[in-house]
Design an enzyme around this catalytic site. Structure first.
Site, short mmCIF file in Angstrom:
data_model
loop_
_atom_site.label_atom_id
_atom_site.label_comp_id
_atom_site.label_asym_id
_atom_site.label_seq_id
_atom_site.Cartn_x
_atom_site.Cartn_y
_atom_site.Cartn_z
N HIS A 93 0.84 -1.21 0.00
CA HIS A 93 0.00 0.00 0.00
C HIS A 93 0.88 1.27 0.00
O HIS A 93 0.71 2.15 -0.84
CB HIS A 93 -0.90 -0.05 1.25
CG HIS A 93 -1.85 1.09 1.38
ND1 HIS A 93 -3.20 0.97 1.09
CD2 HIS A 93 -1.67 2.38 1.75
CE1 HIS A 93 -3.79 2.14 1.28
NE2 HIS A 93 -2.88 3.02 1.70
N GLU A 94 1.81 1.32 0.94
CA GLU A 94 2.66 2.52 1.05
C GLU A 94 3.55 2.68 -0.19
O GLU A 94 3.79 3.79 -0.65
CB GLU A 94 3.51 2.49 2.32
CG GLU A 94 2.73 2.42 3.63
CD GLU A 94 1.67 3.50 3.78
OE1 GLU A 94 1.84 4.61 3.22
OE2 GLU A 94 0.65 3.23 4.43
N ASP B 131 -7.57 7.49 3.15
CA ASP B 131 -7.14 8.03 1.84
C ASP B 131 -8.37 8.47 1.04
O ASP B 131 -8.38 9.55 0.43
CB ASP B 131 -6.41 6.96 1.01
CG ASP B 131 -5.14 6.49 1.68
OD1 ASP B 131 -4.59 7.25 2.49
OD2 ASP B 131 -4.71 5.36 1.39
N HIS C 268 1.57 4.42 -2.90
CA HIS C 268 1.52 5.88 -2.69
C HIS C 268 2.83 6.52 -3.17
O HIS C 268 2.84 7.51 -3.89
CB HIS C 268 1.39 6.21 -1.20
CG HIS C 268 0.04 6.01 -0.62
ND1 HIS C 268 -1.11 6.50 -1.18
CD2 HIS C 268 -0.35 5.39 0.53
CE1 HIS C 268 -2.15 6.18 -0.42
NE2 HIS C 268 -1.72 5.50 0.62
#
Ligand code: ATP
Length: 492
Positions: A330-331, A405, A334
Site C-alpha cells: 500500500h505505502e 485516503d 503511494h
C-alpha cells in the site's frame, strides 16, 4: 446533575411551604437540601478568580520566530501606547484593542507577552472560558473586576500602561443571541463592551490595552470588532519555511546539536507545522537522543521527531506478516505514484505503526503553497489512491486501510467543485443537489483512479521490490526509494 438535584430540592421545599404541610417532612427535606449543598459543593461561584496571577516571565519579540508581518503590525500599534504625546498631538484616538487571529500554537500568547515587555506594561492574562458560569451575572461581574484589577496592578507596579490579554476571546465574545438558554454569555460580552468603551476616557492616566486572541474570528460578535474597540486585527498565520527555520533555531539553541545539521532541511519537512509543533519537535528530538544515550542530537532524531509530532508515538502493536506485506504494498503504491508525478517528492516511506497510521509516506513540499491549481489537486488525489490501487494490483483485493485516503480524496474533490474547477463550473456546493455532487465527486475521483491503475499496472514488479525493501528495513528514505526506481529501470 448537581444543579438539577439542588433545583428539585429547592422547588419541593417551596411547594411544601406554600401548602403549609406538616413540619416533619419539611424539616426532612430541608436537611436533605443542606446535605445536597454540602456534598455537591454547590455554592455561589467566586467572582474574582479570573486571570493568572503568577508572574509570567517577560519575553521579547526576538524570542518569537517568523511572524514578521504580525510583529510589524503589532509593534506599530504598540507605539501608540509608548508615544502618547505624539498620538494626542496628531489627534489620533488611543488604541483600545488588538485582535490576534490565527490557528492554535502560532504564537499569539507569546506576542501578547512580548507586547507587555516592549511597552513596559503590567500584564494580566485570562482565558475566555474563565468567565462563563451557569449563574447569570457572574461573568459580567468578573469582567468588571478584571478591569479594576488591571488598573490596580499597574498602579502597584507603578506602570503607565497595562495589557490585558484575553485568550479564546470567542467564548466570551461570541455572537450575541446564540445561546437561547440563558443570557449569561450576552451579559458578559455586554460588560466587556462597556469596559472597552470606558477606556481612555475620564482623565484615565493609565493606558489599558486589551489584546484578544482567537482562532475562530467568524464566531465573534460584530460589536466587538467595530472601530473604537478591537481596532486592529493582526493575522498570526502558520509560519512559512523561513519562519519555521527561525523557530527551530530558537527552540534548539539550548540543546546540543551534531555539527553541520541543516535546519533548513528540517524546516522543509515540516510544512503546516505551527510554532507549538516545532517546539514539540525540538523537545522530542532531544528525548529520542537521550533514549539512545547520545550526548548530541543528530539529524535522524530530528527527522524521527517530525514523524512523532505528525503521527504520535510508535506503537508496540505489530501487525501479522500478511498484514505487514499489505501495508508495505500500500505505502509503496503511494510513494511510486508520487515519484512518477513529481520526482524527488517522497521524503520517507515507513511501515512503523504510529498513532492511528499503520504506515506512512512523508512527502516533501518543494516550497510552501498558498494556492493550488486543479492539476495539483488532481495529483494529490492520484497519490492518495495509489495505496488502494496498488493493493488491488498486487494482492487482488483492497482493505479498510484505504478508508482515510478515500475520505481525503473526497474532500479534495469537494474543494475542486467548490472552487469552480470541476466540469460543473462555478456553483454553490450548498445549493447543489446531493446526487449531482456525489456524481461529480465520483467522476473526479474515478478518472484519477483509472489513471493511477494504468500507471501502476506496468509497475507491479517495482511495487513488489519497493515493498520488500520497506518490509526489510521498516523505513526507507526518499533517496533509497529513488535508487531502487532507477536500478529497476536499468535492469529492464
Ligand atoms: P492558542 O491559540 O492555542 O492559545 P497561541 O497562538 O497562543 O495558541 P502560544 O501559546 O503563543 O500559541 O504558543 C505555544 C508555544 O509554541 C509557545 O510557548 C512556544 O514554545 C511555541 N511557539 C509558538 N509560536 C512560536 C513562534 N512564532 N516562535 C517561537 N515559539 C513559538
Amino acid at each position: 446533575m448537581r444543579e438539577l438535584l439542588a433545583g428539585v430540592g429547592a422547588a419541593a421545599l417551596v411547594i411544601l411551604l406554600y401548602y403549609e404541610s406538616s413540619l416533619i417532612p419539611l424539616i426532612f427535606l430541608g436537611a436533605l437540601f443542606l446535605v445536597l449543598l454540602r456534598f455537591t459543593g454547590l455554592k455561589a461561584p467566586p467572582v474574582n478568580t479570573v486571570g493568572r496571577v503568577a508572574r509570567v516571565k517577560e519575553i521579547s519579540f526576538n524570542q518569537i520566530g517568523g511572524q514578521e508581518v504580525a510583529k510589524k503590525e503589532l509593534l506599530e500599534a504598540l507605539d501608540f501606547v509608548i508615544k502618547p504625546q505624539q498620538i494626542s498631538h496628531m489627534g489620533i484616538r488611543p488604541l483600545k484593542g488588538v485582535m490576534l487571529v490565527g490557528p492554535p500554537g502560532t504564537g499569539k500568547t507569546l506576542l501578547a507577552r512580548a507586547a507587555a515587555g516592549y511597552t513596559g506594561s503590567s500584564f494580566i492574562s485570562v482565558a475566555g472560558s474563565e468567565f462563563i458560569e451557569m449563574y447569570a451575572g457572574v461573568g459580567a461581574q468578573r469582567v468588571r473586576q478584571l478591569f479594576q484589577r488591571c488598573r490596580k496592578k499597574a498602579q502597584k507596579e507603578r506602570r503607565n500602561s497595562a495589557i490585558l490579554f484575553i485568550d479564546e476571546i470567542d467564548i466570551l465574545g461570541g455572537k450575541r443571541g446564540r445561546h437561547s438558554s440563558h443570557l449569561e454569555y450576552d451579559q458578559t460580552l455586554n460588560q466587556l463592551l462597556v469596559e472597552m468603551d470606558g477606556l481612555g476616557g475620564g482623565g484615565d492616566d493609565l493606558h489599558l490595552l486589551v489584546i484578544g486572541a482567537t482562532n475562530r474570528p467568524e464566531a465573534l460578535d460584530e460589536a466587538l470588532l467595530r472601530p473604537g474597540r478591537f481596532d486592529r486585527i493582526v493575522q498570526v498565520d502558520l509560519p512559512d519555511l523561513e519562519g519555521r527555520e527561525q523557530i527551530l533555531k530558537l527552540h534548539l539553541h539550548n540543546k546540543p546539536l551534531v555539527e553541520g545539521i541543516s535546519l533548513e532541511k528540517i524546516a522543509r519537512e515540516t510544512f503546516g507545522f505551527s510554532g507549538a509543533h516545532l517546539e514539540s519537535l525540538a523537545n522530542e528530538a532531544a528525548i529520542l537522543a537521550l533514549r539512545e544515550e547520545r550526548k548530541t542530537i543528530a539529524e535522524k532524531h530530528l527527522l524521527e521527531a517530525v514523524d512523532k509530532v505528525i503521527l504520535g508515538e510508535k506503537l508496540e502493536r505489530k501487525p501479522d506478516p500478511e498484514e505487514l506485506w499489505r501495508i508495505a504494498v500500500h505505502e509503496s503504491g503511494h510513494a511510486l505514484v508520487s515519484e512518477a508525478l513529481k520526482p524527488g517528492s517522497v521524503s520517507q516511506v515507513t511501515i512503523t505503526p504510529r498513532g492511528k497510521a499503520l504506515g506512512y509516506v512523508r512527502h516533501r513540499p518543494e516550497r510552501d503553497y498558498y494556492l493550488y491549481t486543479v492539476e495539483h489537486l488532481e495529483e494529490k488525489i492520484a497519490v492518495l489512491l495509489g495505496g488502494a490501487v496498488s493493493e488491488q494490483l498486487v494482492l487482488g483485493s483492497r482493505s479498510t486501510g484505504s478508508l482515510s485516503d478515500f475520505n481525503q480524496a473526497v474532500e479534495i474533490a469537494k474543494k475542486i467543485i467548490a472552487a469552480g474547477l470541476s466540469g460543473l463550473g462555478v456553483v454553490s456546493v450548498k445549493e447543489l443537489p446531493g446526487a449531482l455532487l456525489h456524481r461529480t465527486i465520483q467522476q473526479l475521483v474515478g478518472a484519477r483512479e483509472k489513471w493511477v491503475a494504468e500507471l501502476l499496472s506496468s509497475k507491479i514488479e517495482l511495487i513488489e521490490e519497493v515493498a520488500r525493501l520497506v518490509l526489510e528495513k521498516e523505513k526507507i528514505t526518499g533517496e533509497i526509494l529513488r535508487r531502487q526506481i532507477s536500478a529497476h529501470r536499468q535492469a529492464c
